[in-house]
Design an enzyme around this catalytic site. Structure first.
Site, short mmCIF file in Angstrom:
data_model
loop_
_atom_site.label_atom_id
_atom_site.label_comp_id
_atom_site.label_asym_id
_atom_site.label_seq_id
_atom_site.Cartn_x
_atom_site.Cartn_y
_atom_site.Cartn_z
N GLY A 1 0.77 -1.24 0.00
CA GLY A 1 0.00 0.00 0.00
C GLY A 1 0.81 1.29 0.00
O GLY A 1 0.33 2.31 -0.47
N ASP B 1 -5.20 2.24 10.62
CA ASP B 1 -6.62 1.95 10.83
C ASP B 1 -6.81 1.48 12.27
O ASP B 1 -6.82 2.29 13.19
CB ASP B 1 -7.07 0.91 9.79
CG ASP B 1 -8.55 0.61 9.84
OD1 ASP B 1 -9.28 1.32 10.54
OD2 ASP B 1 -9.00 -0.36 9.18
N THR C 1 -1.54 -3.61 12.63
CA THR C 1 -0.38 -3.83 11.75
C THR C 1 0.82 -3.04 12.25
O THR C 1 1.93 -3.57 12.37
CB THR C 1 -0.72 -3.41 10.30
OG1 THR C 1 -1.90 -4.11 9.90
CG2 THR C 1 0.42 -3.74 9.35
N LEU C 2 0.61 -1.77 12.56
CA LEU C 2 1.73 -0.92 13.00
C LEU C 2 2.28 -1.37 14.35
O LEU C 2 3.48 -1.27 14.60
CB LEU C 2 1.30 0.55 13.03
CG LEU C 2 1.20 1.16 11.63
CD1 LEU C 2 0.58 2.55 11.68
CD2 LEU C 2 2.57 1.21 10.96
N LYS D 1 -7.24 6.76 10.24
CA LYS D 1 -8.70 6.62 10.25
C LYS D 1 -9.23 6.85 11.65
O LYS D 1 -8.73 6.25 12.61
CB LYS D 1 -9.05 5.18 9.82
CG LYS D 1 -10.16 5.11 8.81
CD LYS D 1 -10.54 3.69 8.53
CE LYS D 1 -10.30 3.32 7.09
NZ LYS D 1 -10.88 2.03 6.73
N ARG E 1 -4.99 0.66 -7.09
CA ARG E 1 -3.76 1.22 -6.50
C ARG E 1 -3.21 2.36 -7.35
O ARG E 1 -2.53 3.25 -6.86
CB ARG E 1 -2.67 0.15 -6.38
CG ARG E 1 -2.94 -0.94 -5.36
CD ARG E 1 -1.67 -1.75 -5.13
NE ARG E 1 -1.93 -3.03 -4.47
CZ ARG E 1 -2.06 -3.19 -3.15
NH1 ARG E 1 -1.96 -2.17 -2.35
NH2 ARG E 1 -2.27 -4.39 -2.65
P1 5GP Z 1 -4.75 -1.92 10.66
O1 5GP Z 1 -3.89 -3.05 11.07
O2 5GP Z 1 -4.27 -0.56 11.15
O3 5GP Z 1 -6.21 -2.14 10.99
O4 5GP Z 1 -4.78 -1.90 9.08
C1 5GP Z 1 -3.70 -1.58 8.37
C2 5GP Z 1 -3.81 -2.07 6.95
O5 5GP Z 1 -5.15 -2.38 6.56
C3 5GP Z 1 -3.35 -1.00 6.02
O6 5GP Z 1 -1.96 -1.07 5.79
C4 5GP Z 1 -4.16 -1.28 4.77
O7 5GP Z 1 -3.47 -2.22 3.97
C5 5GP Z 1 -5.43 -1.91 5.28
N1 5GP Z 1 -6.53 -0.94 5.36
C6 5GP Z 1 -7.09 -0.40 6.45
N2 5GP Z 1 -8.07 0.46 6.13
C7 5GP Z 1 -8.11 0.48 4.77
C8 5GP Z 1 -8.92 1.19 3.82
O8 5GP Z 1 -9.79 2.01 4.12
N3 5GP Z 1 -8.65 0.93 2.51
C9 5GP Z 1 -7.69 0.05 2.12
N4 5GP Z 1 -7.53 -0.12 0.80
N5 5GP Z 1 -6.93 -0.64 2.96
C10 5GP Z 1 -7.14 -0.41 4.30
#
Ligand code: 5GP
Length: 181
Positions: free
Chosen positions: A53, A110, A114-115, A138, A172
């Protein structure tokens, strides 16, 4: 026949709401580049882009840095062709960041899961410093507490695509960020 159906898909995505325009992205990425360059004056920066991403964001960001840097990548997957997180995070890399000033470049913060995994994983290598830059943050309740030093834009809880972000590996390539919902 194929080219007709792929054009139809493009028309469809271009009719969706543009949340952040190409111009807004350019100007914010330039600001971030200036800020990061100031903060890392006199130090060599090791940028770790999170694939897939963050590829476009990282490529634009480095063009606005005025300090020496090295660029490498890691892969993180948590979404599997769907709009909700599976809760499972898989990290893949071959990095050696010991003693280095590391800045992780991610597309979107989000839930933060992941981070959090990336921070814990890379910290085990004992970098001199470890910070995170995410293009999007987000606004959702109950985020995992992760220190993200640089944020491009705050967005509502909507599913976004474009500028590196995909839905089932599509969209993308868009130069702006659109809402899919
Ligand atoms: P987290 O672990 O913070 O919930 O999610 C991180 C990953 O989820 C991001 O690197 C991304 O790949 C995916 N992701 C989260 N929200 C979105 C979104 O609104 N759109 C897309 N395309 N990917 C998202």
């Amino acid at each position: 026949m194929n080219s007709v159906s792929s054009n139809e898909e493009k028309t469809d995505i271009y009719s969706k709401e543009v949340l952040i325009s190409r111009e807004e992205i350019n100007s914010r990425v330039e600001q971030l580049g200036r800020e990061i360059s100031q903060d890392y004056q006199g130090r060599e920066l090791h940028l770790v882009g999170v694939l897939n991403g963050a590829f476009m964001f990282l490529a634009d960001l480095v063009r606005h840095l005025s300090i020496p840097c090295q660029i490498c990548f890691m892969q993180a997957s948590s979404y599997k062709d769907q709009q909700v997180s599976t809760g499972e995070v898989i990290l893949m890399h071959n990095l050696d960041l010991s003693g280095k000033n590391v800045l992780v470049v991610e597309d979107i913060f989000d839930t933060g899961l992941t981070l959090k995994h990336i921070r814990e994983d890379l910290n085990m290598q004992k970098p001199a410093s470890l910070e995170i830059c995410a293009l999007l943050n987000k606004r959702i309740p109950d985020k995992v507490a992760v220190d993200v030093k640089y944020i491009g834009f705050e967005i509502e809880d909507r599913f976004v695509v474009g500028y590196g972000l995909d839905y089932a590996e599509k969209y993308r390539e868009l130069p702006h960020i659109s809402c899919l919902d």
